[in-house]
Design an enzyme around this catalytic site. Structure first.
Site, mmCIF file in Angstrom:
data_model
loop_
_atom_site.group_PDB
_atom_site.id
_atom_site.type_symbol
_atom_site.label_atom_id
_atom_site.label_comp_id
_atom_site.label_asym_id
_atom_site.label_seq_id
_atom_site.Cartn_x
_atom_site.Cartn_y
_atom_site.Cartn_z
ATOM 1 N N SER A 14 0.689 -1.236 -0.219
ATOM 2 C CA SER A 14 0.068 0.076 0.052
ATOM 3 C C SER A 14 0.894 1.171 -0.024
ATOM 4 C CB SER A 14 -0.981 -0.044 1.301
ATOM 5 O OG SER A 14 -1.632 -1.088 1.350
ATOM 6 N N GLY A 15 1.655 1.237 0.928
ATOM 7 C CA GLY A 15 2.654 2.595 1.125
ATOM 8 C C GLY A 15 3.806 2.704 -0.138
ATOM 9 N N GLU A 34 9.668 -6.091 -5.195
ATOM 10 C CA GLU A 34 8.684 -6.858 -4.570
ATOM 11 C C GLU A 34 8.923 -8.140 -4.415
ATOM 12 O OE1 GLU A 34 5.905 -6.113 -2.428
ATOM 13 O OE2 GLU A 34 6.289 -8.554 -2.401
ATOM 14 N N CYS A 42 -2.140 -5.698 1.894
ATOM 15 C CA CYS A 42 -3.738 -5.524 1.958
ATOM 16 C C CYS A 42 -4.504 -6.093 0.723
ATOM 17 C CB CYS A 42 -3.997 -4.022 1.780
ATOM 18 S SG CYS A 42 -5.621 -3.620 1.891
ATOM 19 N N CYS A 47 -6.692 -6.820 3.724
ATOM 20 C CA CYS A 47 -8.099 -6.261 3.713
ATOM 21 C C CYS A 47 -8.962 -6.997 2.625
ATOM 22 C CB CYS A 47 -7.974 -4.894 3.479
ATOM 23 S SG CYS A 47 -6.206 -4.211 3.931
ATOM 24 N N LYS A 50 -9.741 -10.509 2.565
ATOM 25 C CA LYS A 50 -10.395 -10.870 3.953
ATOM 26 C C LYS A 50 -12.051 -10.347 3.927
ATOM 27 C CE LYS A 50 -10.483 -7.580 6.799
ATOM 28 N NZ LYS A 50 -10.223 -6.775 7.736
ATOM 29 N N TYR A 179 -8.013 -8.233 16.013
ATOM 30 C CA TYR A 179 -9.005 -8.253 15.126
ATOM 31 C C TYR A 179 -8.700 -9.252 13.860
ATOM 32 C CZ TYR A 179 -6.079 -5.578 11.438
ATOM 33 O OH TYR A 179 -5.144 -5.447 10.409
ATOM 34 N N GLU A 183 -11.753 -11.654 12.934
ATOM 35 C CA GLU A 183 -12.344 -11.715 11.651
ATOM 36 C C GLU A 183 -12.368 -13.180 11.049
ATOM 37 O OE1 GLU A 183 -11.753 -7.045 10.360
ATOM 38 O OE2 GLU A 183 -10.083 -8.558 9.839
ATOM 39 N N ARG A 200 -4.369 -15.758 24.865
ATOM 40 C CA ARG A 200 -3.852 -15.773 26.340
ATOM 41 C C ARG A 200 -4.387 -14.471 27.238
ATOM 42 N NH1 ARG A 200 2.199 -13.002 24.655
ATOM 43 N NH2 ARG A 200 1.299 -11.077 24.152
ATOM 44 N N ARG A 206 -7.614 -6.129 22.488
ATOM 45 C CA ARG A 206 -6.892 -5.315 23.483
ATOM 46 C C ARG A 206 -6.603 -3.724 22.547
ATOM 47 N NH1 ARG A 206 -1.302 -4.596 24.597
ATOM 48 N NH2 ARG A 206 -0.789 -6.275 23.330
ATOM 49 N N ASP A 304 3.417 -0.097 7.784
ATOM 50 C CA ASP A 304 3.651 -1.170 8.892
ATOM 51 C C ASP A 304 5.106 -1.364 9.622
ATOM 52 O OD1 ASP A 304 0.805 -1.421 8.571
ATOM 53 O OD2 ASP A 304 0.842 -3.610 8.372
ATOM 54 N N HIS A 437 -34.589 8.688 9.524
ATOM 55 C CA HIS A 437 -35.215 7.678 10.059
ATOM 56 C C HIS A 437 -35.783 6.953 8.992
ATOM 57 C CE1 HIS A 437 -37.891 5.723 13.088
ATOM 58 N NE2 HIS A 437 -38.988 5.780 12.146
ATOM 59 N N GLU A 442 -29.475 6.636 13.342
ATOM 60 C CA GLU A 442 -30.225 7.700 13.975
ATOM 61 C C GLU A 442 -29.851 7.698 15.269
ATOM 62 O OE1 GLU A 442 -34.526 7.960 13.724
ATOM 63 O OE2 GLU A 442 -34.566 5.704 13.336
HETATM 64 C C1 LIG Z 1 -5.274 -10.468 7.655
HETATM 65 C C2 LIG Z 1 -5.097 -8.958 7.482
HETATM 66 C C3 LIG Z 1 -6.311 -8.219 7.293
HETATM 67 C C4 LIG Z 1 -6.087 -6.834 7.371
HETATM 68 N N1 LIG Z 1 -7.344 -6.021 7.381
HETATM 69 C C5 LIG Z 1 -7.126 -4.599 7.057
HETATM 70 C C6 LIG Z 1 -8.367 -3.831 6.926
HETATM 71 O O1 LIG Z 1 -9.531 -4.303 6.759
HETATM 72 N N2 LIG Z 1 -7.961 -2.630 7.035
HETATM 73 C C7 LIG Z 1 -6.859 -1.996 6.797
HETATM 74 O O2 LIG Z 1 -6.630 -0.814 6.635
HETATM 75 N N3 LIG Z 1 -5.730 -2.951 7.118
HETATM 76 C C8 LIG Z 1 -5.708 -4.027 7.166
HETATM 77 N N4 LIG Z 1 -4.670 -4.732 7.297
HETATM 78 C C9 LIG Z 1 -3.411 -4.460 7.467
HETATM 79 C C10 LIG Z 1 -2.903 -3.868 6.072
HETATM 80 O O3 LIG Z 1 -2.758 -4.849 5.335
HETATM 81 C C11 LIG Z 1 -1.453 -3.319 6.370
HETATM 82 O O4 LIG Z 1 -1.466 -2.007 7.316
HETATM 83 C C12 LIG Z 1 -1.014 -2.582 5.093
HETATM 84 O O5 LIG Z 1 -0.789 -3.626 3.890
HETATM 85 C C13 LIG Z 1 0.529 -2.031 5.163
HETATM 86 O O6 LIG Z 1 1.216 -1.378 4.227
HETATM 87 P P1 LIG Z 1 2.477 -1.340 4.001
HETATM 88 O O7 LIG Z 1 2.701 -0.827 2.558
HETATM 89 O O8 LIG Z 1 3.158 -0.736 5.226
HETATM 90 O O9 LIG Z 1 3.173 -2.841 3.757
HETATM 91 P P2 LIG Z 1 2.583 -4.326 3.031
HETATM 92 O O10 LIG Z 1 1.297 -4.134 2.241
HETATM 93 O O11 LIG Z 1 2.659 -5.384 3.788
HETATM 94 O O12 LIG Z 1 3.421 -4.225 1.718
HETATM 95 C C14 LIG Z 1 4.893 -4.573 2.023
HETATM 96 C C15 LIG Z 1 5.508 -5.402 0.785
HETATM 97 O O13 LIG Z 1 6.610 -5.444 0.883
HETATM 98 C C16 LIG Z 1 7.403 -6.944 0.351
HETATM 99 N N5 LIG Z 1 8.480 -7.202 1.105
HETATM 100 C C17 LIG Z 1 8.944 -7.194 2.383
HETATM 101 N N6 LIG Z 1 10.148 -7.361 2.296
HETATM 102 C C18 LIG Z 1 10.731 -7.214 0.836
HETATM 103 C C19 LIG Z 1 12.127 -7.313 0.662
HETATM 104 N N7 LIG Z 1 13.119 -7.446 1.295
HETATM 105 N N8 LIG Z 1 12.188 -7.066 -0.719
HETATM 106 C C20 LIG Z 1 11.100 -6.892 -1.637
HETATM 107 N N9 LIG Z 1 9.897 -6.841 -1.022
HETATM 108 C C21 LIG Z 1 9.926 -6.931 0.164
HETATM 109 C C22 LIG Z 1 6.142 -7.585 1.103
HETATM 110 O O14 LIG Z 1 6.148 -8.922 0.069
HETATM 111 C C23 LIG Z 1 4.769 -6.934 0.876
HETATM 112 O O15 LIG Z 1 4.280 -6.928 -0.417
HETATM 113 C C24 LIG Z 1 -4.904 -6.252 7.317
HETATM 114 C C25 LIG Z 1 -3.788 -7.093 7.267
HETATM 115 C C26 LIG Z 1 -3.731 -8.409 7.539
HETATM 116 C C27 LIG Z 1 -2.692 -9.352 7.774
#
Ligand SMILES: Cc1cc2nc3c(=O)[nH]c(=O)nc-3n(C[C@H](O)[C@H](O)[C@H](O)COP(=O)(O)OP(=O)(O)OC[C@H]3O[C@@H](n4cnc5c(N)ncnc54)[C@H](O)[C@@H]3O)c2cc1C
Length: 458
Positions: A14-15, A34, A42, A47, A50, A179, A183, A200, A206, A304, A437, A442
């Site tokens: 995502s980021g 990647e 995501c 997301c 899921k 969560y 879920e 646990r 939490r 993340d 309503h 509401e």
């Molecule tokens: C089951 C589940 C459900 C979720 N549901 C939600 C939701 O409903 N709503 C929500 O907002 N968020 C949700 N999230 C959280 C969300 O997915 C993350 O917050 C989001 O994807 C973070 O984005 P990011 O860009 O930080 O990392 P990511 O999207 O995790 O992307 C990181 C990428 O880096 C790649 N990578 C890692 N190391 C290397 C490397 N050394 N070289 C090359 N590539 C690499 C990985 O393969 C991955 O594709 C959920 C997460 C999970 C696990």
């Protein structure tokens, strides 16, 4: 030119994707690596798939509810491979769109793992190529945590594998209290799997408001999910076609699948960050300043992997703000307060702002408004699920501090309530909005009576 690229992004989630695109559109020469699939957690195993499974899991209850409305649905059957494959096809479609958007924006994607050689150089693991860049962005996300040294650990799975199961288990034990655990428990339960959670702690979720946590316990157990709190696993053994799990209480649980959802760790292991001198915190997250800059001047980190607010829209904001700061000459710090979030369980949760207990710690006078009711939709269907709504207000200024809902459509409602909390509206302004309503929402503008403060505070 001194470097191969102006920016090298590690991780196309995502980021990372957002940062790469905006930086490239601003004129930077950008590459992204990647190691798994473009789109990140995501899109590929978070997301999106899921939420599709959540939709799929809700039909059984809808069929049951429909009887009171005069429908009879006979012969309804569920086929896991159909749902799984349709979800995966959608994931593949979205991943393709992410990839083509990167290319359209002029970004060079490398579909392999990258590790840092030093502060300006990465090594691509498959091809062995070394690439230099003026700046490096760490956007590697997080990965599921596993209990260290648990005998039989290999017999379990994480959320990563849950999307791809060959067949639906008859019974599942989900380990964890966050969560993701809740879920998946609701997904499997909704699909007809005998579901148990072992956690646990003494309560699920939490960090969420205590009333929401209590409500989810009542509703999950009423729906038929077995909750076993204050318990860890001591081992997993194979038994016939299934598994036998031993709990810390000594109890044995026979099940067909164990899913670990005990949290996630920042993806920094083996990345070579120490070679570049990047500082990590005790949890392994990259330490960054408000502009996502790490302890090394030309290395940034977003999403993340920084363990700030681990949600997709936040990672996207972090990525965009980084690119604006560095490549668009617009220094932007992301405000990580009052970020709304959801739990897509039964009932779903939507929440924004301070939980009551946090508000009481940071404010002298806190007013609480709460309602708990069976929504109209559930009356003639006979569905016993109840809705909880709660407002947390600063007693001194009347400003809304938190909105917490567990009930149908709660995440949809809270997205809008978050605008009010973010804008710092007062309860008086909130209440001046006329009710719509008949809706469940509401009730939110009709809560006039304060809940008495707990005895210790009154
Ligand atoms: C089951 C589940 C459900 C979720 N549901 C939600 C939701 O409903 N709503 C929500 O907002 N968020 C949700 N999230 C959280 C969300 O997915 C993350 O917050 C989001 O994807 C973070 O984005 P990011 O860009 O930080 O990392 P990511 O999207 O995790 O992307 C990181 C990428 O880096 C790649 N990578 C890692 N190391 C290397 C490397 N050394 N070289 C090359 N590539 C690499 C990985 O393969 C991955 O594709 C959920 C997460 C999970 C696990």
């Amino acid at each position: 030119m001194k470097y191969d690229y102006d920016l090298f992004v590690i991780g196309a989630g995502s980021g990372g994707v957002r940062a790469a695109r905006i930086a490239s559109q601003a004129g930077a020469r950008v590459a992204v690596a990647e190691e798994y699939r473009i789109g990140g957690t995501c899109v590929i195993r978070g997301c999106v798939p899921k939420k599709l499974l959540v939709y799929g899991s809700e039909f059984a209850q809808a069929f049951a509810d429909s009887k009171g409305y005069g429908w009879s649905v006979s012969g309804a059957r569920f086929d896991w491979p159909t749902l799984r494959d349709n979800v995966q096809n959608e994931v593949t479609r979205l991943s393709g769109i992410y990839n083509s958007n990167l290319i359209k924006a002029g970004v060079t994607p490398y579909e392999e793992r990258a590790e840092l050689v030093d502060a300006h150089k990465v090594k691509l693991l498959k091809s062995g190529a070394e690439i230099s860049a003026e700046r490096i962005l760490i956007a590697t996300g997080g990965a599921p945590l596993l209990p260290d040294g648990l005998p039989g650990l290999d017999l379990g799975i994480t959320s990563n594998e849950a999307f791809l199961l060959e067949k639906l288990p008859r019974r599942i034990l989900i380990v964890g209290g966050g969560y993701v655990a809740l879920e998946f428990a609701n997904i499997f339960h909704g699909l007809g799997v005998e579901t148990r959670i072992a956690h646990r702690g003494d309560r699920m979720l939490r960090g969420f408001d205590e009333d929401l946590r209590a409500h989810l316990h009542i509703e999950s157990e009423r729906a038929g999910i077995q909750l076993t709190m204050k318990t860890t696993l001591t081992k997993i053994d194979k038994q016939g076609d299934g598994l036998r799990v031993t709990l810390s209480t000594g109890e044995h649980v026979d099940t067909d699948q164990v899913l670990f959802a005990i949290g996630r760790h920042p993806n920094t292991r083996g990345l070579g960050l120490e070679r570049a001198g990047v500082k990590l915190d005790d949890y392994g997250a990259v330490v960054v300043d408000e502009y996502s800059r790490s302890s090394v001047e030309n290395i940034y980190a977003i999403g993340d992997v920084t363990n700030r607010v681990n949600l997709t829209p936040v990672a996207i904001r972090d990525g965009h703000a980084f690119a604006d700061t560095v490549y668009n000459n617009r220094p932007t710090a992301v405000d990580h307060r009052s970020v709304p979030s959801a739990v897509f369980g039964r009932p779903p949760i939507g929440t924004v702002g301070l939980a009551e207990s946090d508000a009481r710690r940071s404010h002298d006078d806190v007013h609480v408004y709460r309602t708990n009711f069976r929504p109209m939709r559930n009356i003639i269907s006979g569905n016993q699920e109840r809705t909880l709504m709660k407002l947390v207000v600063d007693g001194k200024t009347d400003v809304l501090l938190g909105v917490h809902i567990a009930g149908e459509d709660a995440p949809e409602i809270v997205q809008m309530a978050a605008v009010a909390v973010k804008a710092g509206l007062t309860k008086k302004q909130w209440d001046s909005t006329v009710a719509l309503h008949p809706t469940a929402a509401e009730e939110l503008v009709l809560m006039r009576e304060r809940v008495a403060a707990p005895p210790s505070i009154a």
